[in-house]
Scaffold this motif. Sequence first.
Motif, PDB file in Angstrom:
ATOM      1  N   ASN A 126       0.407  -1.545  -0.367  1.00  0.00           N
ATOM      2  CA  ASN A 126       0.144  -0.076   0.203  1.00  0.00           C
ATOM      3  C   ASN A 126       0.793   0.930  -0.298  1.00  0.00           C
ATOM      4  N   ILE A 127       1.930   1.386  -1.197  1.00  0.00           N
ATOM      5  CA  ILE A 127       2.272   1.840  -1.051  1.00  0.00           C
ATOM      6  C   ILE A 127       2.390   3.551  -2.029  1.00  0.00           C
ATOM      7  N   GLU A 128       1.957   4.881  -1.885  1.00  0.00           N
ATOM      8  CA  GLU A 128       1.855   5.525  -3.293  1.00  0.00           C
ATOM      9  C   GLU A 128       2.816   5.665  -4.325  1.00  0.00           C
ATOM     10  N   ASN A 129       2.790   5.969  -5.312  1.00  0.00           N
ATOM     11  CA  ASN A 129       3.209   6.630  -6.709  1.00  0.00           C
ATOM     12  C   ASN A 129       2.490   7.532  -7.151  1.00  0.00           C
ATOM     13  N   SER A 130       3.493   8.061  -8.289  1.00  0.00           N
ATOM     14  CA  SER A 130       2.827   9.518  -9.461  1.00  0.00           C
ATOM     15  C   SER A 130       1.356   8.312  -9.515  1.00  0.00           C
ATOM     16  N   ASP A 131       1.046   7.398 -10.046  1.00  0.00           N
ATOM     17  CA  ASP A 131      -0.217   7.293 -10.458  1.00  0.00           C
ATOM     18  C   ASP A 131      -1.088   6.869 -10.227  1.00  0.00           C
ATOM     19  N   GLY A 134      -2.420  10.574  -8.939  1.00  0.00           N
ATOM     20  CA  GLY A 134      -3.382  10.898  -9.567  1.00  0.00           C
ATOM     21  C   GLY A 134      -4.629  10.388  -9.864  1.00  0.00           C
ATOM     22  N   SER A 135      -4.844   9.188  -9.509  1.00  0.00           N
ATOM     23  CA  SER A 135      -6.296   8.876  -9.873  1.00  0.00           C
ATOM     24  C   SER A 135      -6.577   8.833  -8.231  1.00  0.00           C
ATOM     25  N   MET A 136      -5.920   9.326  -7.129  1.00  0.00           N
ATOM     26  CA  MET A 136      -6.328  10.232  -6.082  1.00  0.00           C
ATOM     27  C   MET A 136      -6.998  11.142  -5.924  1.00  0.00           C
ATOM     28  N   GLU A 137      -6.550  12.370  -7.477  1.00  0.00           N
ATOM     29  CA  GLU A 137      -6.481  13.236  -7.545  1.00  0.00           C
ATOM     30  C   GLU A 137      -7.890  13.218  -7.737  1.00  0.00           C
ATOM     31  N   PHE A 138      -8.075  12.371  -9.141  1.00  0.00           N
ATOM     32  CA  PHE A 138      -9.108  12.598  -9.667  1.00  0.00           C
ATOM     33  C   PHE A 138     -10.380  11.857  -8.686  1.00  0.00           C
ATOM     34  N   GLY A 173      12.572  -2.716  -6.374  1.00  0.00           N
ATOM     35  CA  GLY A 173      12.489  -1.539  -6.345  1.00  0.00           C
ATOM     36  C   GLY A 173      11.182  -0.920  -5.466  1.00  0.00           C
ATOM     37  N   LEU A 174       9.809  -2.096  -5.591  1.00  0.00           N
ATOM     38  CA  LEU A 174       8.767  -1.692  -4.694  1.00  0.00           C
ATOM     39  C   LEU A 174       9.060  -1.439  -3.351  1.00  0.00           C
ATOM     40  N   HIS A 217       3.740  15.139  -1.165  1.00  0.00           N
ATOM     41  CA  HIS A 217       3.575  15.183  -2.957  1.00  0.00           C
ATOM     42  C   HIS A 217       2.456  14.930  -4.210  1.00  0.00           C
ATOM     43  N   SER A 218       1.146  15.717  -3.633  1.00  0.00           N
ATOM     44  CA  SER A 218       0.168  15.296  -4.089  1.00  0.00           C
ATOM     45  C   SER A 218      -0.598  17.210  -3.840  1.00  0.00           C
ATOM     46  N   PRO A 219       0.139  18.512  -3.648  1.00  0.00           N
ATOM     47  CA  PRO A 219      -0.560  19.948  -3.509  1.00  0.00           C
ATOM     48  C   PRO A 219      -1.922  20.171  -3.616  1.00  0.00           C
TER      49      PRO A 219
END
Length: 248
Positions: A126-131, A134-138, A173-174, A217-219
């Motif tokens: 349950n880590i975050e990444n840019s994708d 972006g999904s959460m912002e949507f 990497g994960l 990381h998500s303004p």
Amino acid sequence: MCDTVEYPGQYRGTRRRNFLKLAGAATVVGLGVGPLLSTQARADALTKAQRDSMTPKQIVDAMKHGNARFQRGERKARDYLREQRASAAGQYPAAVLLSCIDSRAPAEVIMDLGIGDVFNCRVAGNIENSDILGSMEFACKLSGAKVVVVMGHTACGAIKGAIANAELGNLTGLLDKIKPAVEATKYDGERTATNYDFVDAVSRKNVELTIANIREHSPVLAELETNGTIEIVGAMYNLKTGAVTFFD
């Protein structure tokens, strides 16, 4: 009554919702929507207007009540076909969840949620990444979800892998993204992947750091939270007891 939600471009639809009743009488009584207290599962119980009238706390309470039912073996009878049909033209989920891929921790099941009630992002650890951000912002900015939940779980294999410095292709990497939680966890006992108390302590710390990373990381999400539009919360699921514990 059907309500319409507009999205940029072509995203437009109508549907009836089934989430608010999950909160139970103690949560919904102030909303003045008597039919939502019914014990019958109804795919059209909650409109967009009703979803929008809920506070983040009421949405979290709905998840808590749903998990309590799950633990008692008293999950609501559902007509998934009706829910599927009701949600086909549009969706108004109340929350977005970031949880682990573990097959034993399906968020909708353990919190007694229906089709269309929540967005669900799943990735090992349950880590975050840019994708995912972006999904959460949507989900929150465009679709109106009011709660972001980051949920870890006990005996997490990804956490154990990070503790043990496991290496395997892209998984390496994960697991590197989880290692800051290993280092940040204060624990006086045996700090190994075979000590499940330590594993669970790291899992909780990983949730806390993931939430911090989301805010950093998500303004977009940080601003929504500052304005009180959304709430970002952490939780842990216990594989043995079936209980979801939300962080204070």
